[in-house]
Design an enzyme around this catalytic site. Structure first.
Site, PDB file in Angstrom:
ATOM      1  N   ASP A 327      56.792  46.452   2.844  1.00 33.25           N
ATOM      2  CA  ASP A 327      56.005  45.519   2.779  1.00 33.25           C
ATOM      3  C   ASP A 327      56.271  44.718   4.365  1.00 33.25           C
ATOM      4  OD1 ASP A 327      53.832  43.755   2.574  1.00 33.25           O
ATOM      5  OD2 ASP A 327      54.822  42.326   1.028  1.00 33.25           O
ATOM      6  N   ASP A 614      56.304  43.079  -4.302  1.00 36.23           N
ATOM      7  CA  ASP A 614      56.542  41.615  -4.875  1.00 36.23           C
ATOM      8  C   ASP A 614      55.601  40.794  -5.982  1.00 36.23           C
ATOM      9  OD1 ASP A 614      54.538  41.093  -2.982  1.00 36.23           O
ATOM     10  OD2 ASP A 614      55.643  39.734  -1.831  1.00 36.23           O
ATOM     11  N   ASP A 618      52.052  44.837  -8.212  1.00 38.63           N
ATOM     12  CA  ASP A 618      52.637  45.896  -7.364  1.00 38.63           C
ATOM     13  C   ASP A 618      53.522  46.876  -8.472  1.00 38.63           C
ATOM     14  OD1 ASP A 618      52.275  45.465  -4.813  1.00 38.63           O
ATOM     15  OD2 ASP A 618      53.532  43.799  -4.725  1.00 38.63           O
TER      16      ASP A 618
END
Length: 887
Positions: A327, A614, A618
């Protein structure tokens, strides 16, 4: 009390707690003593005695104990005592190994204890869920596990996934205001209750704890069940199988020795003891235990670099990772958002970096108001809680005299639709005088999809293609500067709107551009990852241009052509995405479903993929990835639960460091195993050769058992905690299908074993020749045999101990690695030599082991012999390095 049959106020009164203040610290401590920790009972721990006797559950140990009894009966008291002592010492060391591994794993489990938000002494604080007590006020939001059984006292669009209790996979909608009179209401219908170990998937709520630990609904199910079953890692299983195969081979060799001894008419009982002792020494029954210790200690070491590995098998996989899907926000960047620009139709406004300012234009004021009111973060006297993006918006409000606290007076929130990673939007409905105003913020392309008008110079006008293009141009301009772009819209209404109908027919206000600078250390980490054969990939919900700008600045991508957006992924069939996946380094505007597609596309080419996450959604991509990595700071309980590893600092650099540590841990295990096999093979070679050629046997059974004791434990563990190879990240990732003995490991084990065995026989021969006898001589005097056996006994031990030094690297010499850089190994070697010296020097021990004191000359000779395997192996390494340089 039946909590679901009473209203929230009665529940609070019954539990003697004030909703706005929560329990005091004194009340919490008192109740913790009264009710105990909030955790389910696990399986009972084995006491030391049970662990000790478990070490003796082995057929060969039974045979040795039987041999000890027989030697006792025939009057060989010394031999029987030594055999018993060795068996007991072996079991004690086994208990120590298991205890050490168990303690290390327990420490890791404590690190991954779920957290909970509770209100105590009027403040919302985060504590370990095991510290929660009845009466605690618990704050819930999406992504958190329910830490105890709760009577809900407030809920907003709350949905909880309760399959752990009810088996129903669809989330249950909750409503704190409901009361159920029927005491037999099914668990799945109790909309005013939340139960331990279930999961908040949507909305937010507060609840008062009514049951903890085994007094919860999940606790009732858990009674009589074990909390978890400890499984061996794939590597441990492979080595256990290897141990069995080697065991069968060793037993076959021992049977051969016994048969040959029978044909040669040797002392059958003596040869029987020799064969059994050799089998005990040769079978590496301690391999799985040593692997468990090395893994557990390595994982504990990883926790010190901010990487908590939840599952031991993940350590093995880490060494093979060749794709890191990361990410952007917080992992590659600093997660310190700052708003730099505001944009309303044809009107750019630069936000001052310090001080305050005034928004002169009406649309700008409304834009700031919407951005501030549509947040769940808090900012009071410089202290903030919540999402960094929302905190940046609150700081923007403070700069323009529009603090959240000021705006909420007269603009109270009456309804909301929480942020969702698929919609990429959040909406709140607030009072606006006698009517209501809906505030929506989120990804600007998502805003445009639900908007029909725009506010331009205070006037509501239709959202034409021309106005859209103008906004999109401004968004692109900000994105090209690596700014994150966020849009805002609103609409007025005379009545409270249902959340499902909120995000329709909105009026665009404008957008903001905020910066989240890259982490300073990440660029070096990306360079190191690339050098190690690992491909870093960015996956983000941000705009394509923003993501590309950051990726190019960090060295992850070289051009915009290496980026692909979520909408473009949707347009590609899975087969085509898989075929083209290697072209891309940046995936922008992605949803959680896209993440799963990306992982599978990379895996279809045989890649081992690490994926960060997070959010609540996910979890599927974290589970599908070979290594799921959750964020420790911003991550939800769901993402942490689905992951294999948690980053306590949310930093990309930590992933690279963890991969390096994982590679070294695997290599250390390999070193320890090859060392043990070399030692075992050396003993087999020495005994088997002497029996086959009808020579005197150079080692007595008690001597074999003793050497097994001092070389198979501490040196092997010391190799397992070796500091590691500094060049490990200059090599490509390990192929997960690669044999454990690839890269010449089997050759090293065989060469080492042959050298150790041959040198033991050479030392034995030397001892005989010193007194004029040969290996084939008959009627060798006992004192000469004792001297020769002592030489062989000491050489076998010291050659194995010195050989451990050479095992530290397959390619580098011990001087390049650092002779004293592994202090544990040096300590283990010195301890082994000292113990060996004591055995042959202390008269009653020397008599018991049938050895004698050696002169200084003899010690120099045995040390010289003992160094040969080390020197030969170092010369072989040097030859390979010279050849590789020439090539």
């Amino acid at each position: 009390m039946i909590w679901f049959s009473s209203d929230a106020e009665r529940a609070l009164k019954e539990l003697d707690v004030d909703r706005t203040h929560g329990l005091s610290a004194e009340q919490a401590n008192s109740r913790l003593e009264q009710y105990g920790e909030n955790k389910l009972k696990g399986k009972p721990k084995k006491n030391v005695l049970v662990l000790f006797f478990a070490q003796l559950k082995d057929m060969l140990i039974y045979v040795l104990l039987g041999a000890a009894v027989i030697t006792l009966l025939i009057g060989e008291y010394t031999d029987s005592i030594i055999i018993l002592l060795v068996v007991i010492l072996n079991a004690v060391i086994g208990v120590f190994q298991e205890y050490k591994a168990e303690k290390a794993i327990e420490a890791l489990q404590k690190m991954t204890t779920p957290k909970a938000l509770v209100r105590r002494d009027g403040e919302v604080i985060e504590i370990d869920s095991k510290m929660i007590v009845p009466g605690d006020i618990v704050v819930l939001d999406a992504g958190r596990y329910i830490p105890a059984d709760l009577r809900l006292i407030e809920s907003v669009n709350l949905q909880i996934e309760e399959s752990a209790l009810t088996g129903e996979s669809v989330p249950s909608e909750k409503n704190a205001a409901r009361v159920f009179e029927d005491p037999k209401t099914p668990l799945g219908d109790l909309a005013n209750m939340a139960f331990m170990s279930t999961l908040v998937t949507y909305g937010r709520a507060e609840g008062v704890v009514v049951g903890t630990g085994m007094n919860t609904e999940i606790g009732k199910i858990a009674k009589g069940l074990e909390e978890h079953q400890t499984d061996m890692t794939p590597l441990q299983k492979r080595l256990a199988e290897l141990g069995k195969v080697l065991g069968y081979i060793a037993i076959a060799i021992c049977a051969l020795i016994f048969i040959v001894a029978l044909i040669q008419k040797r002392d059958l009982f003596e040869m029987f003891l020799t064969a059994i002792s050799l089998a005990v020494a040769a079978i590496p029954e301690g391999l799985p235990a040593i692997v468990a210790i090395v893994l557990a200690l390595g994982v504990t070491r990883m926790s010190r670099i901010n990487a908590i590995v939840k599952r031991l098998p993940a350590v093995e996989t880490l060494g093979s990772v060749n794709i890191i899907c990361s990410d952007k926000t917080g992992t590659l960047t600093q997660n310190k958002m700052t708003v730099l620009h505001l944009y309303t139709q044809r009107n750019f406004l630069d936000v001052p970096s310090e001080g305050t300012a005034t928004a002169t234009e009406g649309t700008q004021k409304k834009l700031i108001q919407t951005l501030v009111l549509c947040t769940d973060a808090t900012l009071v006297d410089g202290e903030s809680t919540g999402d960094p993006t929302e905190i940046a918006l609150l700081e923007l409000g403070e700069k323009y005299h529009s603090s959240k606290k000021t705006l909420e007076d007269g603009h109270e929130r009456v309804a909301e639709k929480p942020f969702d990673s698929d919609r990429k939007l959040m909406s709140t409905l607030n009072k606006e005088g006698s009517h209501y105003r809906l505030h929506t913020k989120g990804a600007f392309d998502s805003i445009l999809k639900i908007a029909t008008h725009a506010l331009v110079e205070g006037k509501k006008i239709p959202l034409t293609d021309e106005i859209k293009a103008d906004y999109l141009g401004a968004a692109k301009e900000m994105s090209d500067q690596a700014l994150r772009v966020l849009g805002a819209a609103y609409k007025d209404t005379d009545e409270i709107i249902d959340p499902d109908d909120m995000e329709k027919d909105l009026i665009v206000l404008g957008l903001v551009g905020m910066i989240d600078p890259p982490r300073l250390e990440v660029k070096d980490a990306i360079h190191e990852a690339k050098r190690a054969g690992i491909r870093p990939v960015m996956i983000t919900g941000d705009h394509q241009h923003t993501a590309a700008a950051i990726a190019m600045e960090l060295g992850m991508a070289t051009s915009l052509e290496q980026t692909i957006s979520g909408s473009e992924i949707d347009a590609l069939p899975d087969e085509e995405l898989s075929a083209k996946i290697d072209q891309y380094r940046v995936f922008s505007r992605v949803s959680p479903e896209h993440k799963v597609k990306i992982v599978k596309a990379f895996q279809s080419h045989g890649n081992i993929v690490s994926m960060t996450g997070d959010g609540v959604n996910d979890a599927p991509s974290l589970k599908n990835a070979d290594i799921g990595v959750a964020m420790g700071i911003t991550g939800t309980d769901v993402s942490k639960g689905a992951s294999d590893m948690i980053l306590t600092d949310d930093n990309f650099t930590t992933i690279v460091s963890a991969i390096e540590e994982g590679r070294n841990i695997y290599n250390n295990i390999k070193k320890a195993v090859v060392f043990l096999l070399s030692c075992n093979l050396g003993e087999i070679v020495a005994i088997l050769a002497s029996v086959l050629f009808y020579w005197p046997v150079p080692l007595l059974p008690t001597q074999i058992l003793w050497i097994n004791l001092i070389t198979d434990t501490f040196p092997a563990i010391a190799l397992g905690v070796d500091p590691g190879d500094k060049d490990v990240m200059k090599r490509p990732p390990r192929n997960p299908k690669e044999s454990f003995f690839a890269g010449g490991a089997a050759t090293r084990a065989i060469i080492g074993g042959l050298l150790i065995g041959i040198l033991t026989l050479t030392a034995f021969y030397f001892g005989l020749s010193e007194h004029g006898y040969q290996l084939g001589s008959k009627l060798i005097p006992q004192d000469v045999l004792t001297y020769a056996e002592t030489m062989a006994f000491v050489v076998l031990a010291v050659s194995q101990l010195f050989y451990a030094l050479s095992m530290r690297s397959a390619t580098h010499t011990i001087f390049r690695v650092g002779l004293f850089s592994n202090k544990y190994l040096i300590g283990a070697i010195l301890l082994g030599i000292i113990l060996q010296f004591i055995v042959i020097s202390v008269p009653f021990l020397a008599s018991a082991f049938h050895v004698q004191m050696l002169s200084l000359r003899d010690w120099m000779i045995v040390i010289g012999f003992g160094l040969v395997p080390l020197v030969v192996n170092e010369i072989i390494k040097g030859g390979f390095r010279m050849r590789s340089r020439e090539e």
